[in-house]
Enzyme design. Sequence first.
Site, PDB file in Angstrom:
ATOM      1  N   LYS A  11       0.732  -1.206  -0.043  1.00  0.00           N
ATOM      2  CA  LYS A  11       0.010  -0.028   0.053  1.00  0.00           C
ATOM      3  C   LYS A  11       0.695   1.187   0.110  1.00  0.00           C
ATOM      4  O   LYS A  11       1.730   1.289   0.857  1.00  0.00           O
ATOM      5  CB  LYS A  11      -1.023   0.256   1.369  1.00  0.00           C
ATOM      6  CG  LYS A  11      -1.907   1.263   1.107  1.00  0.00           C
ATOM      7  CD  LYS A  11      -2.342   1.807   2.515  1.00  0.00           C
ATOM      8  CE  LYS A  11      -1.507   2.723   2.887  1.00  0.00           C
ATOM      9  NZ  LYS A  11      -2.045   3.710   3.859  1.00  0.00           N
TER      10      LYS A  11
ATOM     11  N   ASP B  36      -3.161   4.284  -2.355  1.00  0.00           N
ATOM     12  CA  ASP B  36      -4.214   4.900  -1.345  1.00  0.00           C
ATOM     13  C   ASP B  36      -4.165   6.553  -1.188  1.00  0.00           C
ATOM     14  O   ASP B  36      -3.429   7.152  -0.386  1.00  0.00           O
ATOM     15  CB  ASP B  36      -3.870   4.237   0.350  1.00  0.00           C
ATOM     16  CG  ASP B  36      -5.005   4.650   1.265  1.00  0.00           C
ATOM     17  OD1 ASP B  36      -6.080   4.834   0.792  1.00  0.00           O
ATOM     18  OD2 ASP B  36      -4.684   4.711   2.406  1.00  0.00           O
TER      19      ASP B  36
ATOM     20  N   LYS C 148      -7.152   8.505  -1.539  1.00  0.00           N
ATOM     21  CA  LYS C 148      -8.107   9.140  -0.839  1.00  0.00           C
ATOM     22  C   LYS C 148      -8.714  10.355  -1.593  1.00  0.00           C
ATOM     23  O   LYS C 148      -9.079  11.377  -0.801  1.00  0.00           O
ATOM     24  CB  LYS C 148      -8.076   9.090   0.634  1.00  0.00           C
ATOM     25  CG  LYS C 148      -7.579   8.090   1.579  1.00  0.00           C
ATOM     26  CD  LYS C 148      -7.469   8.434   2.847  1.00  0.00           C
ATOM     27  CE  LYS C 148      -7.131   7.358   3.768  1.00  0.00           C
ATOM     28  NZ  LYS C 148      -5.907   6.644   3.632  1.00  0.00           N
TER      29      LYS C 148
ATOM     30  N   ASP D 102     -12.836  15.355  -4.237  1.00  0.00           N
ATOM     31  CA  ASP D 102     -13.061  16.837  -5.022  1.00  0.00           C
ATOM     32  C   ASP D 102     -14.267  16.762  -5.555  1.00  0.00           C
ATOM     33  O   ASP D 102     -15.116  15.780  -5.825  1.00  0.00           O
ATOM     34  CB  ASP D 102     -11.729  16.856  -5.753  1.00  0.00           C
ATOM     35  CG  ASP D 102     -11.417  18.488  -5.921  1.00  0.00           C
ATOM     36  OD1 ASP D 102     -12.319  19.407  -6.282  1.00  0.00           O
ATOM     37  OD2 ASP D 102     -10.168  19.028  -5.597  1.00  0.00           O
TER      38      ASP D 102
ATOM     39  N   THR E   4     -10.395   5.313  10.367  1.00  0.00           N
ATOM     40  CA  THR E   4     -10.132   4.537  11.791  1.00  0.00           C
ATOM     41  C   THR E   4      -9.511   5.591  12.778  1.00  0.00           C
ATOM     42  O   THR E   4      -9.391   4.997  13.867  1.00  0.00           O
ATOM     43  CB  THR E   4      -9.153   3.422  11.408  1.00  0.00           C
ATOM     44  OG1 THR E   4      -8.034   3.527  10.928  1.00  0.00           O
ATOM     45  CG2 THR E   4      -9.830   2.266  10.622  1.00  0.00           C
TER      46      THR E   4
ATOM     47  N   ARG F 279       2.856  -0.048  10.727  1.00  0.00           N
ATOM     48  CA  ARG F 279       3.837  -0.205  11.666  1.00  0.00           C
ATOM     49  C   ARG F 279       4.170  -1.494  12.675  1.00  0.00           C
ATOM     50  O   ARG F 279       5.283  -1.935  12.697  1.00  0.00           O
ATOM     51  CB  ARG F 279       3.413   0.902  12.677  1.00  0.00           C
ATOM     52  CG  ARG F 279       3.996   2.222  12.037  1.00  0.00           C
ATOM     53  CD  ARG F 279       3.424   3.420  12.954  1.00  0.00           C
ATOM     54  NE  ARG F 279       1.887   3.498  12.595  1.00  0.00           N
ATOM     55  CZ  ARG F 279       1.169   4.709  13.082  1.00  0.00           C
ATOM     56  NH1 ARG F 279       1.872   5.636  13.779  1.00  0.00           N
ATOM     57  NH2 ARG F 279      -0.113   4.784  12.877  1.00  0.00           N
TER      58      ARG F 279
END
Length: 225
Positions: free
Chosen positions: A32, A59, A61, A64, A115, A206
């Site tokens: 990703k 990714d 996102k 607009d 999240t 992570r």
Amino acid sequence: MTSPVYVALDTPDLARAHALAQAVRHHVGGIKLGLEFFCANGPAGVRDMADLGLPVFLDLKLHDIPNTVAKAVQSLSPLAPHVLTVHAAGGRAMMEDAKAAAPTGTKVVAVSVLTSLDATDLAETGIAGDPHGQVERLTALAREAGLDGVVCSGAEVRAARALWPGGFFVVPGVRPAGTEAKGDQKRVVTPRQALDNGASILVIGRPITGAEDPDLAARAIAATL
């Protein structure tokens, strides 16, 4: 069987992203690449990472007006990402145009509720109720707009799949059992819980990339699945 784990390479450092992907490539199903990576490295960086042979989840996102998002998706089409994200909050027309502009083979999925947000955060933006209800509303809207699926937390993915049995569900905010640090995530589940609840792919950053041995961490997660 291909792993459902996509490792989140959230770094502006191309060499580091490349090294991490090389280290875990045999125990993840894809990579990703998010806004941090893309702003630093652009399409050329994405192509460099794609040369590793792993599916790329881009990714970004996008959010607009419909025409702008459609043109952005068209400009990304040569990269042929496996998955591309837009914000469901952009509305039905924006999502419809994004899907229409995407290349064949690219899954366009809508981010429902980040999240990192909880009910208090939603209230501050004028949205009443809890994240669960908002995810359900946006999942229904994304389905009606013709998208392929949604991004939601593992806490809501079971309800989202009930609304959309054939949807493609991306679950971030995944932390292995025993992990204390949640980072900036507020709604987290374990990898096994996310899959059991209906996730199609898991985004894990992570716990893998920050580990002393990323390959060992990826293998440990794979063993729980």
